[in-house]
Design a protein around this motif. Structure first.
Motif, PDB file in Angstrom:
ATOM      1  N   GLY A 277       0.783  -1.237   0.000  1.00 14.55           N
ATOM      2  CA  GLY A 277       0.000   0.000   0.000  1.00 14.55           C
ATOM      3  C   GLY A 277       0.804   1.270   0.000  1.00 14.55           C
ATOM      4  N   THR A 278       1.972   1.254  -0.639  1.00 17.01           N
ATOM      5  CA  THR A 278       2.743   2.495  -0.724  1.00 17.01           C
ATOM      6  C   THR A 278       2.794   2.981  -2.169  1.00 17.01           C
ATOM      7  N   ALA A 279       2.431   4.242  -2.347  1.00 20.64           N
ATOM      8  CA  ALA A 279       2.454   4.815  -3.693  1.00 20.64           C
ATOM      9  C   ALA A 279       3.663   5.731  -3.819  1.00 20.64           C
ATOM     10  N   MET A 280       4.278   5.737  -4.979  1.00 21.85           N
ATOM     11  CA  MET A 280       5.428   6.623  -5.231  1.00 21.85           C
ATOM     12  C   MET A 280       4.901   7.916  -5.835  1.00 21.85           C
ATOM     13  N   THR A 281       5.342   9.044  -5.276  1.00 17.22           N
ATOM     14  CA  THR A 281       4.918  10.323  -5.850  1.00 17.22           C
ATOM     15  C   THR A 281       6.149  11.224  -5.994  1.00 17.22           C
ATOM     16  N   ALA A 282       5.977  12.297  -6.714  1.00 13.04           N
ATOM     17  CA  ALA A 282       7.128  13.182  -6.979  1.00 13.04           C
ATOM     18  C   ALA A 282       7.736  13.706  -5.684  1.00 13.04           C
ATOM     19  N   SER A 283       6.917  13.811  -4.636  1.00 17.21           N
ATOM     20  CA  SER A 283       7.504  14.368  -3.395  1.00 17.21           C
ATOM     21  C   SER A 283       7.864  13.261  -2.414  1.00 17.21           C
ATOM     22  N   GLY A 284       7.759  11.998  -2.869  1.00 18.92           N
ATOM     23  CA  GLY A 284       8.172  10.915  -1.980  1.00 18.92           C
ATOM     24  C   GLY A 284       7.079   9.865  -1.837  1.00 18.92           C
ATOM     25  N   ARG A 330      -3.514  -4.117  -7.397  1.00 17.88           N
ATOM     26  CA  ARG A 330      -3.402  -3.874  -8.843  1.00 17.88           C
ATOM     27  C   ARG A 330      -3.360  -2.374  -9.124  1.00 17.88           C
ATOM     28  N   LEU A 331      -4.260  -1.605  -8.516  1.00 14.18           N
ATOM     29  CA  LEU A 331      -4.321  -0.157  -8.779  1.00 14.18           C
ATOM     30  C   LEU A 331      -3.041   0.541  -8.303  1.00 14.18           C
ATOM     31  N   THR A 332      -2.504   0.101  -7.157  1.00 14.30           N
ATOM     32  CA  THR A 332      -1.275   0.731  -6.648  1.00 14.30           C
ATOM     33  C   THR A 332      -0.083   0.366  -7.528  1.00 14.30           C
ATOM     34  N   THR A 333      -0.063  -0.871  -8.013  1.00 14.93           N
ATOM     35  CA  THR A 333       1.032  -1.298  -8.903  1.00 14.93           C
ATOM     36  C   THR A 333       0.970  -0.523 -10.219  1.00 14.93           C
ATOM     37  N   ILE A 334      -0.240  -0.383 -10.762  1.00 17.50           N
ATOM     38  CA  ILE A 334      -0.392   0.374 -12.023  1.00 17.50           C
ATOM     39  C   ILE A 334       0.187   1.769 -11.837  1.00 17.50           C
ATOM     40  N   HIS A 335      -0.155   2.413 -10.722  1.00 14.94           N
ATOM     41  CA  HIS A 335       0.349   3.762 -10.493  1.00 14.94           C
ATOM     42  C   HIS A 335       1.874   3.786 -10.358  1.00 14.94           C
ATOM     43  N   ASN A 336       2.431   2.907  -9.526  1.00 13.09           N
ATOM     44  CA  ASN A 336       3.883   2.953  -9.271  1.00 13.09           C
ATOM     45  C   ASN A 336       4.697   2.684 -10.528  1.00 13.09           C
ATOM     46  N   LEU A 337       4.254   1.717 -11.322  1.00 16.25           N
ATOM     47  CA  LEU A 337       5.006   1.427 -12.560  1.00 16.25           C
ATOM     48  C   LEU A 337       4.880   2.585 -13.537  1.00 16.25           C
ATOM     49  N   HIS A 338       3.666   3.105 -13.643  1.00 15.70           N
ATOM     50  CA  HIS A 338       3.441   4.251 -14.548  1.00 15.70           C
ATOM     51  C   HIS A 338       4.301   5.439 -14.098  1.00 15.70           C
ATOM     52  N   PHE A 339       4.329   5.657 -12.797  1.00 15.38           N
ATOM     53  CA  PHE A 339       5.085   6.788 -12.242  1.00 15.38           C
ATOM     54  C   PHE A 339       6.565   6.660 -12.617  1.00 15.38           C
ATOM     55  N   LEU A 340       7.139   5.477 -12.424  1.00 15.14           N
ATOM     56  CA  LEU A 340       8.580   5.308 -12.683  1.00 15.14           C
ATOM     57  C   LEU A 340       8.890   5.364 -14.178  1.00 15.14           C
ATOM     58  N   LEU A 341       8.031   4.754 -14.982  1.00 10.72           N
ATOM     59  CA  LEU A 341       8.268   4.776 -16.435  1.00 10.72           C
ATOM     60  C   LEU A 341       8.172   6.212 -16.948  1.00 10.72           C
ATOM     61  N   ARG A 342       7.221   6.973 -16.406  1.00 14.45           N
ATOM     62  CA  ARG A 342       7.065   8.372 -16.837  1.00 14.45           C
ATOM     63  C   ARG A 342       8.262   9.203 -16.335  1.00 14.45           C
ATOM     64  N   PHE A 343       8.737   8.870 -15.150  1.00 13.80           N
ATOM     65  CA  PHE A 343       9.880   9.579 -14.557  1.00 13.80           C
ATOM     66  C   PHE A 343      11.108   9.405 -15.447  1.00 13.80           C
ATOM     67  N   MET A 344      11.307   8.192 -15.961  1.00 12.70           N
ATOM     68  CA  MET A 344      12.447   7.954 -16.858  1.00 12.70           C
ATOM     69  C   MET A 344      12.275   8.762 -18.141  1.00 12.70           C
ATOM     70  N   GLY A 345      11.028   8.820 -18.640  1.00 15.29           N
ATOM     71  CA  GLY A 345      10.761   9.601 -19.854  1.00 15.29           C
ATOM     72  C   GLY A 345      11.094  11.069 -19.654  1.00 15.29           C
ATOM     73  N   LYS A 346      10.761  11.585 -18.481  1.00 14.11           N
ATOM     74  CA  LYS A 346      11.060  13.007 -18.198  1.00 14.11           C
ATOM     75  C   LYS A 346      12.573  13.234 -18.149  1.00 14.11           C
TER      76      LYS A 346
END
Ligand SMILES: Nc1nc2c(CCc3ccccc3)c3nc[nH]c3cc2c(=O)[nH]1
Ligand SMILES: [Zn+2]
Length: 370
Positions: A277-284, A330-346
């Protein structure tokens, strides 16, 4: 050539670079984050969901698949690509690391590693030749040499002996490797000793691999020590070949790894922390299971456009996780993977526009650890 790397843009002030990795299952932009799918699945994700979020290369494990269901069965199913219905890139680790992190009663010798399976306690043995044979059967696009990940901390002499054995093992893997459509990467060891890192680079580069992984890091050492090893080691690697930093995937380590010139990253972190249940966000990190989010009807991350953040609230995801509903992870995993993949794109965008140092500064101004 099974796998080749094209250096597209070199940052003018740091080691950061943007490139393209050409594989038999597609071309992928680097720097790249590779989701881990240890048992031939990125936990809780379907291949279509992984594709939709832009995953290009996923990782799997020789250790796990050799023990269950067995590499011969996977080969009968058309290799990992056929077995798991994934037609993009796959990279497999060689098993040595997992033997030491999961197996029990291990005994290491020049020949290889004897261990007991963590599944049924049966006696098993992996050698450079066996690990290479298994990876040829699994059919990944990129396979790893069979190595010993030098533990942390380790005495100088142990690190030296182990690293020299890893080099001899790498040569044995190269000799045993007989698939032209696969790239075998060498893995740099050397513990936390700069001269051993240099020796490992020298010996493996002279064996001429199509790509090189940096092993023996992200094994519990303080981050400044990991950065010191990267600063010393990465510039010694051939510029025109891909560099893969094993086991690294928190945003702060990704930014620093990219700065030193790493192209490829993996980490179980985004999928593993999602499950508690931990989500990754830009501020942590945001532990959405915490009571404070019970009536918080905002998305996990206000500036994320993933399926989870477009449709569900923290309160709902917290409810699912507390109720141990599968949709929650599932919803938390979707977010975390999306977050990291988008972070690499940035990061790649920043490198292409030659503003990576500014990107890195902005990141560190906002980031409060994980
Ligand atoms: N072969 C090898 N693997 C490592 C991993 C696993 C990465 C991995 C690959 C594929 C799937 C899962 C994990 C490490 N993870 C953290 N530090 C690590 C070091 C090493 C290492 O030195 N050698
Ligand atoms: Zn999101």
């Amino acid at each position: 050539m099974a796998v080749s790397f094209e250096l597209i843009k070199q940052c003018s002030k740091t080691g950061a670079r943007a490139g393209k990795l050409y594989t038999p299952h597609g071309v992928f932009e680097t720097p790249i984050f590779m989701p881990v799918g240890t048992q031939a699945t990125v936990k809780a994700m379907t291949p279509d969901e992984l594709k939709a979020m832009g995953a290009g290369i996923i990782l799997s494990n020789t250790y796990h698949l050799f023990l269950r269901p067995g590499h011969e069965l996977v080969a009968e199913a058309g290799g990992l690509h056929g077995f798991m219905h994934w037609d993009r890139g796959i990279l497999t680790d060689s098993g040595g690391f997992q033997v030491f992190s999961l197996g029990s009663l291990r005994k290491i010798s020049e020949e290889g590693v004897a261990f007991r399976s963590h599944i049924d306690g049966s006696k098993q043995f992996l050698s450079p030749e066996k690990a290479t044979e298994v990876q040829m059967a699994l059919g990944a696009d990129i396979i790893m040499a069979f190595d010993e990940c030098v533990p942390y901390p380790a005495e100088y002499d142990y690190a030296r002996q182990s690293t020299e054995r890893t080099t001899r093992w790498a040569e044995r893997c190269k000799r045993a490797h007989a698939r032209k459509d696969q790239a075998l990467f060498g893995i740099i060891q050397g513990g936390m000793y700069k001269e051993l890192r240099t020796a490992s680079v020298r010996d493996l580069v002279s064996l001429d691999f199509p790509g090189y992984a940096i092993g023996g890091l992200s094994v519990g050492e303080p981050k400044p020590l990991m950065y010191e090893m990267l600063e010393h080691t990465v510039p010694q690697l051939p510029a025109r070949k891909p560099r893969y930093l094993m086991g690294v995937g928190t945003p702060d380590c990704l930014v620093e790894g990219v700065m030193y010139g790493i192209d490829m990253f993996d980490c179980v972190f985004p999928t593993r922390v999602a499950r508690n249940g931990t989500a990754m966000t830009a501020s942590g990190r945001l532990v959405v299971k915490n009571a404070e989010f019970a009536r918080d009807f905002r998305p996990l991350d206000m500036d994320c456009d993933c399926y989870t953040c477009r449709n569900f609230s923290r309160a709902y995801i917290r409810h699912l996780l507390k109720s141990e509903e599968i949709l929650g992870l599932r919803l938390t995993t979707i977010h975390n993977l999306h977050f990291l993949l988008r972070f690499m794109g940035k990061m790649r965008q920043a490198i292409m526009e030659d503003r990576f140092p500014a990107f890195r500064q902005e990141f560190w101004d906002k980031y409060q650890g994980h």
